[in-house]
Scaffold this motif. Structure first.
Motif, PDB file in Angstrom:
ATOM      1  N   TRP A 222       0.834  -1.199   0.000  1.00  0.00           N
ATOM      2  CA  TRP A 222       0.000   0.000   0.000  1.00  0.00           C
ATOM      3  C   TRP A 222       0.871   1.253   0.000  1.00  0.00           C
ATOM      4  N   GLU A 223       1.843   1.247   0.888  1.00  0.00           N
ATOM      5  CA  GLU A 223       2.744   2.397   0.988  1.00  0.00           C
ATOM      6  C   GLU A 223       3.509   2.611  -0.320  1.00  0.00           C
ATOM      7  N   GLU A 224       4.018   1.532  -0.855  1.00  0.00           N
ATOM      8  CA  GLU A 224       4.807   1.632  -2.078  1.00  0.00           C
ATOM      9  C   GLU A 224       3.970   2.186  -3.232  1.00  0.00           C
ATOM     10  N   LEU A 225       2.770   1.657  -3.366  1.00  0.00           N
ATOM     11  CA  LEU A 225       1.909   2.127  -4.453  1.00  0.00           C
ATOM     12  C   LEU A 225       1.425   3.552  -4.208  1.00  0.00           C
ATOM     13  N   LEU A 226       1.165   3.877  -2.953  1.00  0.00           N
ATOM     14  CA  LEU A 226       0.711   5.238  -2.661  1.00  0.00           C
ATOM     15  C   LEU A 226       1.786   6.250  -3.071  1.00  0.00           C
ATOM     16  N   ILE A 227       3.013   5.952  -2.736  1.00  0.00           N
ATOM     17  CA  ILE A 227       4.081   6.892  -3.080  1.00  0.00           C
ATOM     18  C   ILE A 227       4.207   7.032  -4.599  1.00  0.00           C
ATOM     19  N   ALA A 228       4.107   5.902  -5.297  1.00  0.00           N
ATOM     20  CA  ALA A 228       4.150   5.974  -6.762  1.00  0.00           C
ATOM     21  C   ALA A 228       2.981   6.800  -7.292  1.00  0.00           C
ATOM     22  N   GLN A 229       1.807   6.571  -6.741  1.00  0.00           N
ATOM     23  CA  GLN A 229       0.631   7.309  -7.213  1.00  0.00           C
ATOM     24  C   GLN A 229       0.709   8.793  -6.862  1.00  0.00           C
ATOM     25  N   LEU A 230       1.300   9.099  -5.725  1.00  0.00           N
ATOM     26  CA  LEU A 230       1.479  10.517  -5.384  1.00  0.00           C
ATOM     27  C   LEU A 230       2.380  11.196  -6.409  1.00  0.00           C
ATOM     28  N   LYS A 231       3.437  10.512  -6.778  1.00  0.00           N
ATOM     29  CA  LYS A 231       4.351  11.091  -7.778  1.00  0.00           C
ATOM     30  C   LYS A 231       3.624  11.321  -9.096  1.00  0.00           C
ATOM     31  N   ILE A 232       2.910  10.293  -9.532  1.00  0.00           N
ATOM     32  CA  ILE A 232       2.218  10.388 -10.817  1.00  0.00           C
ATOM     33  C   ILE A 232       1.146  11.469 -10.777  1.00  0.00           C
ATOM     34  N   THR A 233       0.376  11.465  -9.694  1.00  0.00           N
ATOM     35  CA  THR A 233      -0.705  12.437  -9.590  1.00  0.00           C
ATOM     36  C   THR A 233      -0.158  13.864  -9.535  1.00  0.00           C
ATOM     37  N   ARG A 234       0.943  14.023  -8.816  1.00  0.00           N
ATOM     38  CA  ARG A 234       1.550  15.361  -8.785  1.00  0.00           C
ATOM     39  C   ARG A 234       2.004  15.793 -10.164  1.00  0.00           C
ATOM     40  N   GLU A 654      -5.712   0.896  -7.846  1.00  0.00           N
ATOM     41  CA  GLU A 654      -6.883   1.783  -7.927  1.00  0.00           C
ATOM     42  C   GLU A 654      -7.112   2.512  -6.598  1.00  0.00           C
ATOM     43  N   GLU A 655      -7.029   1.733  -5.522  1.00  0.00           N
ATOM     44  CA  GLU A 655      -7.311   2.293  -4.200  1.00  0.00           C
ATOM     45  C   GLU A 655      -6.310   3.402  -3.847  1.00  0.00           C
ATOM     46  N   THR A 656      -5.043   3.150  -4.093  1.00  0.00           N
ATOM     47  CA  THR A 656      -4.031   4.143  -3.733  1.00  0.00           C
ATOM     48  C   THR A 656      -4.088   5.351  -4.650  1.00  0.00           C
ATOM     49  N   LYS A 657      -4.543   5.135  -5.867  1.00  0.00           N
ATOM     50  CA  LYS A 657      -4.694   6.273  -6.768  1.00  0.00           C
ATOM     51  C   LYS A 657      -5.736   7.239  -6.207  1.00  0.00           C
ATOM     52  N   LYS A 658      -6.846   6.678  -5.763  1.00  0.00           N
ATOM     53  CA  LYS A 658      -7.890   7.517  -5.166  1.00  0.00           C
ATOM     54  C   LYS A 658      -7.361   8.239  -3.943  1.00  0.00           C
ATOM     55  N   ALA A 659      -6.655   7.486  -3.100  1.00  0.00           N
ATOM     56  CA  ALA A 659      -6.126   8.086  -1.872  1.00  0.00           C
ATOM     57  C   ALA A 659      -5.145   9.205  -2.204  1.00  0.00           C
ATOM     58  N   ALA A 660      -4.296   8.978  -3.190  1.00  0.00           N
ATOM     59  CA  ALA A 660      -3.309   9.989  -3.575  1.00  0.00           C
ATOM     60  C   ALA A 660      -4.010  11.251  -4.063  1.00  0.00           C
ATOM     61  N   GLU A 661      -5.056  11.060  -4.842  1.00  0.00           N
ATOM     62  CA  GLU A 661      -5.784  12.223  -5.356  1.00  0.00           C
ATOM     63  C   GLU A 661      -6.414  13.027  -4.223  1.00  0.00           C
ATOM     64  N   LEU A 662      -6.943  12.293  -3.257  1.00  0.00           N
ATOM     65  CA  LEU A 662      -7.575  12.966  -2.128  1.00  0.00           C
ATOM     66  C   LEU A 662      -6.538  13.735  -1.307  1.00  0.00           C
ATOM     67  N   ILE A 663      -5.442  13.083  -0.990  1.00  0.00           N
ATOM     68  CA  ILE A 663      -4.391  13.737  -0.203  1.00  0.00           C
ATOM     69  C   ILE A 663      -3.938  15.015  -0.896  1.00  0.00           C
ATOM     70  N   LEU A 664      -3.684  14.924  -2.183  1.00  0.00           N
ATOM     71  CA  LEU A 664      -3.146  16.084  -2.897  1.00  0.00           C
ATOM     72  C   LEU A 664      -4.194  17.177  -3.092  1.00  0.00           C
ATOM     73  N   SER A 665      -5.462  16.787  -3.144  1.00  0.00           N
ATOM     74  CA  SER A 665      -6.472  17.834  -3.293  1.00  0.00           C
ATOM     75  C   SER A 665      -6.574  18.640  -1.995  1.00  0.00           C
ATOM     76  N   GLU A 666      -6.325  17.976  -0.882  1.00  0.00           N
ATOM     77  CA  GLU A 666      -6.403  18.695   0.391  1.00  0.00           C
ATOM     78  C   GLU A 666      -5.105  19.394   0.753  1.00  0.00           C
ATOM     79  N   ASP A 667      -4.003  18.823   0.305  1.00  0.00           N
ATOM     80  CA  ASP A 667      -2.697  19.348   0.705  1.00  0.00           C
ATOM     81  C   ASP A 667      -1.704  19.203  -0.458  1.00  0.00           C
ATOM     82  N   PRO A 668      -1.875  20.060  -1.472  1.00  0.00           N
ATOM     83  CA  PRO A 668      -1.105  19.905  -2.721  1.00  0.00           C
ATOM     84  C   PRO A 668       0.412  19.891  -2.499  1.00  0.00           C
TER      85      PRO A 668
END
Ligand code: ADP
Ligand code: MG
Length: 697
Positions: A222-234, A654-668
């Motif tokens: 989860w952590e690994e994918l979240l970090i990847a998704q945060l990078k991509i989403t950013r 999919e799950e971490t992508k959603k989480a990443a989007e949410l995190i970044l929308s609240e705290d870009p």
């Protein structure tokens, strides 16, 4: 975490150096993140007699006898027989042979662990893990003993699986909860029911039970994918904030072409994608769009229409292709379509002569050339544009990322970017690799396409196949014969290609048959000449390597014969097959292989004969090969996951992508204290790892 592993019990400087060289493990932190690839349940010892082909990993107990050496040099192999009370099993070694011979004693009970295969109905384990069972000891391993993947070299120097486990054990004894910082914010841990990082890292190595192991692994993935998704989403957010040119109107060029010269009606999917592009380019922000579509779905026309919109707004466009041949074809195709339009088109490739090149460079700089088609020659520093508004990159995965980044530097504002894939990309892979791009899908083929009839044949039937090819040629059709060349520069591969070419000619001795050949070693003009002979219809047969793989369009070709088809991956086979079935005639794809091919190859052939659907084939390809081998992504590092697997863990992607989007929308900016560790994780290894892709466009 930065302490050298040298200081761990059982390591010392010699083994520390070996670990660094073999597994890139230098520090406590590295070792802690070197996860087991599976676990051995020591209480589960099987009987040889009851082994079943579907059992993958097994643990056995017995004595080892009958050592036999076979072959020599690189082909050397050692075999032995393992006996337990119920039967016998073969053990095989290709490496570390002398070590095995020296260390395994006759009439001694051993515990054996390894991957089971059946060979001619006989159970076999290659490179087993072996440990002597000490007297009085029943079986050594407790439940859930970690198994690490160690190299032969480490094994032969005494760091086998079990001693490796002892070292991680020693490390874990030194570590306190406070040594491990938590990366994930508390609300995420709670919402997704994830365990803490300390617990995850200790349980991943020595889990109390299967549940604890799964919990640990889930958290780390989860952590690994979240970090990847945060990078991509950013990167995606950054892309959307990047100012870009406004293509305010669809003008005369587009409309005249659309109404007077477009040779067919667009499919609904083509229309939809053009609308999406149209919307993107109106926003005043840079477009970064990936167009996915099956082979033959008509991506080129979408590109051309987009380039006309750019021209209508006074901007230049470029279209980059991965090969010279393909660039030529695009250039010719586009020139023909636009021949009565006031649009100036040029081609720029490595083989354009100096004088002509100077003229083109001048035209691009002055803005007198509106559309330029080319290869990577387009990204050379000397090439400057007056106002490059749109860059189309065809058959993306062949193109180097840094080359695309260069293109961006040619302007004050970045051009809009349209990336076209050669074949569809599976969803999770697209989300991981291209998450920074917006995606359009052309999910409809032009009407009237007949499905390509695909068969798998053994090469003993070659003669019959050649007869069939003759028959097709008599009907006026043309034929591709493709050979797999692993490495175009390899001398042996090259020689066998020439030999095959000669052989094909012996099947068609009559001078009325015309055979052409193209391969990567020919000088560009010779390659062109031969290709041209085939395109014009003069040559009946084109013998080729995969240089024709992408994009070549000869609607009269009705047979694609693929030699040694087992050496190609699914997506590549599908891409090759897409070269036929472009006209109105019935088309055939023949996959030729030897009789002795692996189970996986057989499965690939069978998928190919069952479906023409590129989206389905892409999914199968990903499942069979794993993400690393596809699309040249291995080098990119973008899919270098330690523990996550985008095929098996698709739901987590999919799950971490959603989480990443949410995190970044609240705290870009990830400035909230809860996100501090995520911020650090994100910036910690941007250099080495993941997503140079965000620089693409
Ligand atoms: P790909 O998506 O594989 O790049 P191409 O753009 O090369 O496919 O198109 C394949 C063929 O289909 C070309 O000959 C092209 O002219 C033709 N084509 C494209 N769009 C249509 C359409 N809407 N109707 C009929 N033929 C089309
Ligand atoms: Mg194409």
């Amino acid at each position: 975490m930065q302490t050298s592993v040298e200081f761990l019990k059982g390591i010392g400087s010699f083994k520390a150096e070996l670990l660094r060289k073999e597994l890139h493990i230098s520090t406590y932190g590295d070792l802690l993140h070197y996860f087991p690839y599976r676990y051995i349940d020591g209480t589960q010892v099987q009987n040889i007699q009851s082994l079943q082909p579907d059992q993958e990993w097994v643990q056995l107990k017995g004595i080892i006898m009958n050592f036999n050496e076979h072959g020599s040099g690189f082909k050397k192999r050692l075999t032995a027989t393992l006996y337990d009370q119920t039967g016998q099993l073969e053990l095989v070694w290709f490496q570390g042979i002398s070590y095995v011979q020296k260390n395994i004693l006759p009439n001694t009970a051993y515990s054996i662990f390894g991957k089971l295969t059946f060979f001619n109905g006989f159970p076999t384990i290659t490179h087993p893990e072996i440990e002597a069972i000490k007297p009085g000891q029943n079986n050594a391993a407790p439940t859930m003993q970690p198994a690490y993947s160690v190299t032969e070299k480490l094994r032969s120097k005494g760091l086998n699986n079990r001693s490796f486990a002892k070292v991680t054990q020693a490390l874990l004894e030194k570590i306190r909860p406070g040594d491990i910082y938590e990366t994930l914010p508390p609300n995420i841990l709670q919402q997704y029911n994830l365990c803490g990082r300390y617990e995850a890292l200790s349980q991943i190595h020595f889990p109390q039970n299967a549940m604890a192991q799964q919990r640990a692994s889930h958290r780390l993935k989860w952590e690994e994918l979240l970090i990847a998704q945060l990078k991509i989403t950013r990167a995606n957010i950054r892309n959307h904030q990047q100012p870009g040119y406004v293509f305010g109107s669809v003008g005369d060029l587009f409309n005249t072409f659309y109404n007077d010269y477009l040779p067919f009606d667009l499919t609904g999917a083509q229309k939809r994608v053009i609308k999406e592009i149209r919307t993107d380019t109106l926003q005043g922000r840079q477009m970064n769009r990936l167009v996915q579509g099956d082979v033959g779905s008509g991506k080129t026309m979408v590109a051309l229409l987009s380039m006309l919109i750019a021209a209508d707004n006074g901007y230049q466009s470029c279209m980059m292709a991965p090969t010279e041949i393909l660039a030529q074809q695009h250039f010719q195709g586009i020139s023909d379509l636009l021949k009565d339009m006031p649009v100036s088109i040029a081609i720029l490739t490595g083989s354009v002569k100096t004088k002509e090149r100077r003229r083109i460079l001048e035209g691009l700089k002055e803005g007198t050339i509106h559309i330029v088609v080319g290869t990577h020659a387009l990204v050379e520093d000397k090439v400057t544009f007056r106002n490059l508004g749109l860059a189309v990159i065809d058959e993306q995965h062949r193109f180097g990322v840094s080359q695309r980044a260069k293109l961006w530097q040619k302007n004050t504002l970045p051009p809009h970017v349209l990336v076209m894939t050669a074949t569809p990309i599976p969803r999770t892979l697209a989300m991981t690799l291209y998450g920074d791009l917006d995606v359009s899908v052309i999910d409809e083929l032009p009407p009237g396409r007949k499905p390509i009839h695909t068969t798998h044949r053994f090469d003993v039937y070659r003669f019959k196949i050649m007869e069939f090819i003759k028959y097709e040629i008599e009907k006026g059709r043309q034929i591709y014969i493709v050979y797999p060349l692993i490495d175009e520069s390899d001398k042996l591969d090259y020689e066998s290609l020439i030999a095959n070419y000669e052989q094909v000619k012996t099947y068609f001795p009559d001078p009325k048959y015309n055979v052409a050949m193209v391969h990567g070693r020919q000088p560009a003009d010779e390659k062109d000449r031969n290709m041209q002979r085939f395109v014009s219809g003069e040559a009946h047969i084109l013998v080729s390597t995969t240089v024709i793989e992408v994009g070549v369009n000869v609607p009269n070709a009705s047979v694609m014969l693929i030699e040694s088809a087992e050496r190609f991956g699914l997506s590549q086979l599908h891409q090759l097959r897409g070269r036929v079935g472009r006209g109105s005639e019935k088309s055939y794809c023949i996959l030729l292989t030897g009789q002795e091919i692996s189970k996986e190859s057989r499965q690939r052939m069978s998928i190919m004969t069952q479906t023409n659907d590129g989206f389905l084939i892409a999914e199968e390809d990903l499942k069979m090969r794993g993400p690393g081998d596809i699309y040249g992504t291995r080098q990119s590092g973008a899919l270098d996951f330690k523990i996550a697997d985008i095929v098996q863990d698709a739901a987590l992607v999919e799950e971490t992508k959603k989480a990443a989007e949410l995190i970044l929308s609240e705290d870009p900016g990830l400035t909230h204290p809860n996100h501090r560790m995520l911020y650090q994780a994100l910036h910690h290894n941007t250099q080495s790892n993941t997503l140079q892709w965000n620089k693409i466009s």
